[in-house]
Design an enzyme around this catalytic site. Structure first.
Site, short mmCIF file in Angstrom:
data_model
loop_
_atom_site.label_atom_id
_atom_site.label_comp_id
_atom_site.label_asym_id
_atom_site.label_seq_id
_atom_site.Cartn_x
_atom_site.Cartn_y
_atom_site.Cartn_z
N ASP A 25 0.86 -1.16 0.00
CA ASP A 25 0.00 0.00 0.00
C ASP A 25 0.91 1.23 0.00
O ASP A 25 2.11 1.11 0.31
CB ASP A 25 -0.89 -0.03 1.24
N LEU A 26 0.38 2.38 -0.33
CA LEU A 26 1.20 3.59 -0.40
C LEU A 26 1.09 4.41 0.88
O LEU A 26 2.05 4.55 1.63
CB LEU A 26 0.78 4.43 -1.61
N ASP A 27 -0.10 4.93 1.14
CA ASP A 27 -0.30 5.82 2.28
C ASP A 27 -0.12 5.08 3.60
O ASP A 27 -0.79 4.07 3.84
CB ASP A 27 -1.70 6.44 2.23
N THR A 33 0.95 10.26 3.69
CA THR A 33 0.14 11.32 3.09
C THR A 33 -1.15 11.52 3.89
O THR A 33 -1.97 12.37 3.54
CB THR A 33 -0.22 11.01 1.63
N LYS A 61 -9.17 5.54 6.86
CA LYS A 61 -7.98 4.79 6.45
C LYS A 61 -8.35 3.68 5.47
O LYS A 61 -9.21 2.84 5.75
CB LYS A 61 -7.29 4.18 7.66
N SER A 132 -2.55 0.51 -4.41
CA SER A 132 -3.08 1.64 -3.67
C SER A 132 -4.41 2.10 -4.23
O SER A 132 -4.64 2.09 -5.44
CB SER A 132 -2.08 2.81 -3.73
N ALA A 133 -5.29 2.55 -3.33
CA ALA A 133 -6.58 3.10 -3.75
C ALA A 133 -6.44 4.55 -4.21
O ALA A 133 -7.38 5.11 -4.79
CB ALA A 133 -7.58 3.02 -2.60
N LYS A 163 -11.00 -1.22 -1.26
CA LYS A 163 -10.72 -2.17 -0.19
C LYS A 163 -11.84 -2.03 0.86
O LYS A 163 -12.31 -0.92 1.08
CB LYS A 163 -9.37 -1.87 0.46
N GLU A 187 0.33 -3.59 4.60
CA GLU A 187 -0.80 -2.69 4.76
C GLU A 187 -0.85 -2.08 6.16
O GLU A 187 -0.50 -2.73 7.14
CB GLU A 187 -2.11 -3.44 4.53
N ASP A 188 -1.31 -0.83 6.23
CA ASP A 188 -1.48 -0.19 7.55
C ASP A 188 -2.94 -0.02 7.93
O ASP A 188 -3.22 0.47 9.03
CB ASP A 188 -0.78 1.18 7.56
#
Length: 234
Positions: A25-27, A33, A61, A132-133, A163, A187-188
């Site tokens: 995942d990105l964020d 971000t 999130k 990423s979404a 997600k 993933e966070d």
């Protein structure tokens, strides 16, 4: 009939498939971000006449932009007050502010250990995938000069389901040329962990044990992750 010596029959050990793709995942995993998303959502809430707190923001999130707007309106007691066109305009306005904020990002905002972790997996021959979404993922990756670290990039412009639907991860594995069960997801967000498990993938949580569940492993950040040890896990 010749007797069969059972003791000499070869028993093959069934081992799990090796990990061939690491999906990130990105964020909150590669870069933070979330603070810019929060600044933009808070600004929208102020325009609408209510306070949107950091605690409220936790509910967003791993959630799509439109679902995030729905949650924000729930917090403000404004659910059902706006047309689809008005909601689309609000989401677009929030995104304009967010893009303004992230356009000023640079490599200093990459989270600790992210580059080393990505490079470590690639050195071991594992495909690295972004799942990423975010529809602004390419802007962020370009600003942070991280595009070369990924073999496959799947973002919010390429999927239609948010997600915890596993679409983004399944597409990432497919384009990497691996099976879902040969993939591990970092993933966070709980929605992302749920999506990974729904896809039949291993899930590595980034965060605190009291905030997440259902993962296979958990770390405070990618700086704690040792790619070789991840691959050696049964």
């Amino acid at each position: 009939m010749q007797a069969v010596d059972i003791a000499n029959i070869l028993v093959l050990e069934v081992r799990p498939l090796p990990i061939k793709a690491a999906i990130f995942d990105l964020d909150g995993v590669i870069v933070d971000t979330a603070k810019y998303h929060y600044m933009a959502w808070r600004r929208l809430a102020e325009e609408l006449g209510f306070v949107f707190t950091e605690k409220d923001n936790e509910r967003l999130k791993g959630v799509s932009r439109m679902r995030s707007l729905e949650i924000l309106l729930e917090v403000g007691g404004l659910s059902g007050r706006f047309t689809a066109e008005e909601m689309a305009a609000m989401a677009a306005r929030k995104n304009e502010w967010y893009v303004q904020y992230i356009s000023r990002m640079d490599e200093s905002e990459i989270l600790d250990g992210a580059v080393e972790c990505l490079a470590g997996f690639r050195d071991l021959g594992v495909k690295t995938v972004l799942g990423s979404a975010s529809k602004n993922a390419m802007l962020i990756l370009n600003n942070l000069r991280l595009v070369p670290y990924f073999d496959v990039i799947i973002d919010g412009t390429r999927v239609t389901k948010a997600k915890p639907d596993p679409e983004v991860f399944l597409l990432g594995a497919k384009e990497a040329g691996v099976k879902p069960e040969e993939s591990v997801v970092f993933e966070d967000a709980q929605a992302g962990i749920d999506a990974a498990k729904s896809a039949g993938m291993k899930a590595v949580a980034i965060g605190r044990p009291d905030e997440l569940h259902g993962y296979d492993m958990i770390f405070r950040g990618l700086y704690e992750v040792k790619p070789r040890e991840i691959l050696e896990q049964d």
